[in-house]
Write a protein that holds these residues in place. Structure first.
Motif, PDB file in Angstrom:
ATOM      1  N   ALA A  19       0.828  -1.209   0.000  1.00  0.00           N
ATOM      2  CA  ALA A  19       0.000   0.000   0.000  1.00  0.00           C
ATOM      3  C   ALA A  19       0.861   1.257   0.000  1.00  0.00           C
ATOM      4  N   LEU A  20       1.983   1.220   0.739  1.00  0.00           N
ATOM      5  CA  LEU A  20       2.883   2.368   0.770  1.00  0.00           C
ATOM      6  C   LEU A  20       3.523   2.588  -0.601  1.00  0.00           C
ATOM      7  N   VAL A  21       3.944   1.505  -1.228  1.00  0.00           N
ATOM      8  CA  VAL A  21       4.540   1.615  -2.567  1.00  0.00           C
ATOM      9  C   VAL A  21       3.536   2.236  -3.537  1.00  0.00           C
ATOM     10  N   HIS A  22       2.299   1.773  -3.468  1.00  0.00           N
ATOM     11  CA  HIS A  22       1.263   2.299  -4.363  1.00  0.00           C
ATOM     12  C   HIS A  22       1.053   3.796  -4.115  1.00  0.00           C
ATOM     13  N   ALA A  75      14.891   7.696   1.770  1.00  0.00           N
ATOM     14  CA  ALA A  75      14.795   6.332   2.299  1.00  0.00           C
ATOM     15  C   ALA A  75      13.680   6.308   3.334  1.00  0.00           C
ATOM     16  N   ILE A  76      12.824   5.292   3.248  1.00  0.00           N
ATOM     17  CA  ILE A  76      11.643   5.204   4.120  1.00  0.00           C
ATOM     18  C   ILE A  76      11.598   3.828   4.757  1.00  0.00           C
ATOM     19  N   GLY A  77      11.690   3.787   6.074  1.00  0.00           N
ATOM     20  CA  GLY A  77      11.534   2.546   6.806  1.00  0.00           C
ATOM     21  C   GLY A  77      10.106   2.395   7.286  1.00  0.00           C
ATOM     22  N   ILE A  78       9.629   1.163   7.347  1.00  0.00           N
ATOM     23  CA  ILE A  78       8.288   0.900   7.862  1.00  0.00           C
ATOM     24  C   ILE A  78       8.339  -0.385   8.671  1.00  0.00           C
ATOM     25  N   GLY A  79       7.714  -0.370   9.862  1.00  0.00           N
ATOM     26  CA  GLY A  79       7.732  -1.584  10.654  1.00  0.00           C
ATOM     27  C   GLY A  79       7.174  -1.400  12.046  1.00  0.00           C
ATOM     28  N   GLY A  80       6.944  -2.524  12.699  1.00  0.00           N
ATOM     29  CA  GLY A  80       6.505  -2.534  14.089  1.00  0.00           C
ATOM     30  C   GLY A  80       7.711  -2.614  15.002  1.00  0.00           C
ATOM     31  N   ALA A 133      -8.573   1.323   6.737  1.00  0.00           N
ATOM     32  CA  ALA A 133      -8.729   2.713   6.329  1.00  0.00           C
ATOM     33  C   ALA A 133      -7.797   3.645   7.101  1.00  0.00           C
ATOM     34  N   MET A 134      -7.663   3.414   8.416  1.00  0.00           N
ATOM     35  CA  MET A 134      -6.800   4.291   9.216  1.00  0.00           C
ATOM     36  C   MET A 134      -5.349   4.193   8.759  1.00  0.00           C
ATOM     37  N   LEU A 135      -4.854   2.951   8.608  1.00  0.00           N
ATOM     38  CA  LEU A 135      -3.462   2.757   8.201  1.00  0.00           C
ATOM     39  C   LEU A 135      -3.251   3.262   6.772  1.00  0.00           C
ATOM     40  N   ALA A 136      -4.225   3.017   5.903  1.00  0.00           N
ATOM     41  CA  ALA A 136      -4.101   3.477   4.516  1.00  0.00           C
ATOM     42  C   ALA A 136      -3.958   4.995   4.460  1.00  0.00           C
ATOM     43  N   GLN A 137      -4.691   5.711   5.331  1.00  0.00           N
ATOM     44  CA  GLN A 137      -4.581   7.164   5.345  1.00  0.00           C
ATOM     45  C   GLN A 137      -3.204   7.618   5.839  1.00  0.00           C
ATOM     46  N   VAL A 138      -2.683   6.943   6.875  1.00  0.00           N
ATOM     47  CA  VAL A 138      -1.346   7.269   7.376  1.00  0.00           C
ATOM     48  C   VAL A 138      -0.303   7.053   6.280  1.00  0.00           C
ATOM     49  N   LEU A 139      -0.441   5.972   5.534  1.00  0.00           N
ATOM     50  CA  LEU A 139       0.509   5.684   4.459  1.00  0.00           C
ATOM     51  C   LEU A 139       0.388   6.700   3.327  1.00  0.00           C
ATOM     52  N   ALA A 140      -0.848   7.105   3.023  1.00  0.00           N
ATOM     53  CA  ALA A 140      -1.041   8.128   1.995  1.00  0.00           C
ATOM     54  C   ALA A 140      -0.443   9.462   2.433  1.00  0.00           C
TER      55      ALA A 140
END
Length: 381
Positions: A19-22, A75-80, A133-140
């Motif tokens: 989703a982040l890549v998109h 550079a973008i890191g993503i993770g828990g 939806a919440m995570l998708a908005q944060v990624l957008a």
């Protein structure tokens, strides 16, 4: 087209990474994904095996990023918890001013790691589990931020030589006067806050070769690290400047910076103290603490391989160390001066009759720095 490098554990966060890549592509960036998965195929790892694999993946990712980072603009890191820790370690190896982001669940306290890295932190609010939806908005939102970051103008280095310096509210008047005097003499003062994580950023600034000298006006972190145990680890705070000319003053050496008044223990409240703000309380050191702190500072200064001059303002070390001040104590200044003089091996000591915030002290600090730099130029010639 600007390129983004996305760093994450595809094995466990594939949907969110996708989703982040998109979102990044919609924002006009081309994307490459660096997979930092532990590659355990869903099998549970022992605690020792997991820690070892985290370390291995982090080191491998840092090496891979360093080798190709010129091909990307961000550079973008993503993770828990695990992925965020690996990504953060990899991002920290990049230059301080390089655009970088960490999108994380905040499963750990990242502040110490962020101190010297200028990573833009984006909390995900919800966990990174699938996509919603919440995570998708944060990624957008993150993608929009990334697109703006790569378009930010590149500030060219100043043609003025930079002098790094430290200050804090308790020495704020001196800091402003020193910065102004440096500017008048053709230098660029780059000022770091001697609390929070400013010291870590200072060390990184010096390690990157950005400063030709250091005026260490405020050494407040020494007490926070050694007595309060309430500071981020910053092992290079008082040694990273060993190879450049230094002028050091004992700003804030006379007090211990603690938290809000309601968190202070009775033993500390029994000492002279005052509320610096709603978040910080300044507690006067004891004589034994001042002797110990001065010896610790001396040990750091004795690592100097370049000229180091210590100036001791005998009129007071901080704004409330003055006649009528809340923590005024001439005896503590005498202890600091005598201790620093007695331990001096790789630095010189000069006592000044003024308060640290007096204009005369600021002028003496700038004079000492310019004289030291001029002597080095003449010696090289």
């Amino acid at each position: 087209m600007a390129r983004a490098l996305v760093i994450g554990t595809v094995e466990t966060k594939g949907a969110a990474i996708g989703a982040l890549v998109h979102a990044l592509e919609l924002a006009g960036l081309s994307v490459k994904v660096l997979d930092i998965s532990l590659k355990c195929a869903g099998n549970a790892l022992s605690a020792e095996d997991k820690l070892a694999r985290i370390e291995q993946r982090g080191a491998a990712a840092a090496t891979e990023i360093a080798a190709q980072i010129d091909d990307f603009q961000i550079a973008i890191g993503i993770g828990g918890g695990t992925g965020g820790e690996i990504a953060l370690g990899a991002l920290k190896g990049l230059p301080a001013s390089y655009p970088k982001m960490l999108i994380t669940t905040m499963a750990f306290d990242p502040r110490a790691a962020l101190a010297d890295s200028s990573i833009t932190l984006v909390p995900t609010l919800c966990d990174i589990e699938g996509i919603n939806a919440m995570l998708a908005q944060v990624l957008a939102n993150s993608a929009a931020m990334a697109a703006a970051l790569v378009k930010a103008p590149k500030i060219m280095p100043s043609n003025r030589p930079a002098i790094a310096m430290t200050t804090l509210g308790a020495t704020g008047a001196a800091g402003a006067q020193i910065a102004e005097a440096l500017d008048a003499r053709g230098f660029e003062a780059t000022v770091f806050h001697a609390n929070g994580f400013g010291g870590a950023a200072l060390s990184q600034f010096i390690r990157e070769g950005r400063a030709i000298g250091l005026i260490d006006l405020n050494v407040h972190e020494l007490g926070r690290m050694r007595l309060a145990g309430a500071h981020a680890p910053m092992p290079g705070r008082f040694t990273s400047g060993a190879d450049i000319p230094r002028v050091v003053l004992p700003g804030a050496l006379n007090f211990l910076g603690l938290g809000s008044i309601d968190t202070i223990n009775p033993a500390h409240l029994a000492r002279p103290h005052y509320r610096h703000s709603g978040h910080f309380t300044h507690v006067k050191l004891t004589k034994s603490e001042m002797a110990e702190q001065s010896l610790a500072l001396a040990a750091f200064l004795n690592t100097s391989r370049a000229p180091c001059r210590v100036l001791i303002p005998m009129g007071g070390f901080s704004n409330e160390d003055r006649p009528g001040g809340m923590i005024e104590d001439e005896s503590l200044r005498q202890i600091a001066a005598s201790t620093l003089e007695g331990a001096a091996e790789s630095y010189t000591v000069t006592r000044l009759p003024h308060h640290i915030n007096a204009p005369e002290t600021a002028l003496a600090a700038v004079d000492a720095m310019t004289e030291t730099l001029d002597a080095g130029v003449h010696q090289d010639a």
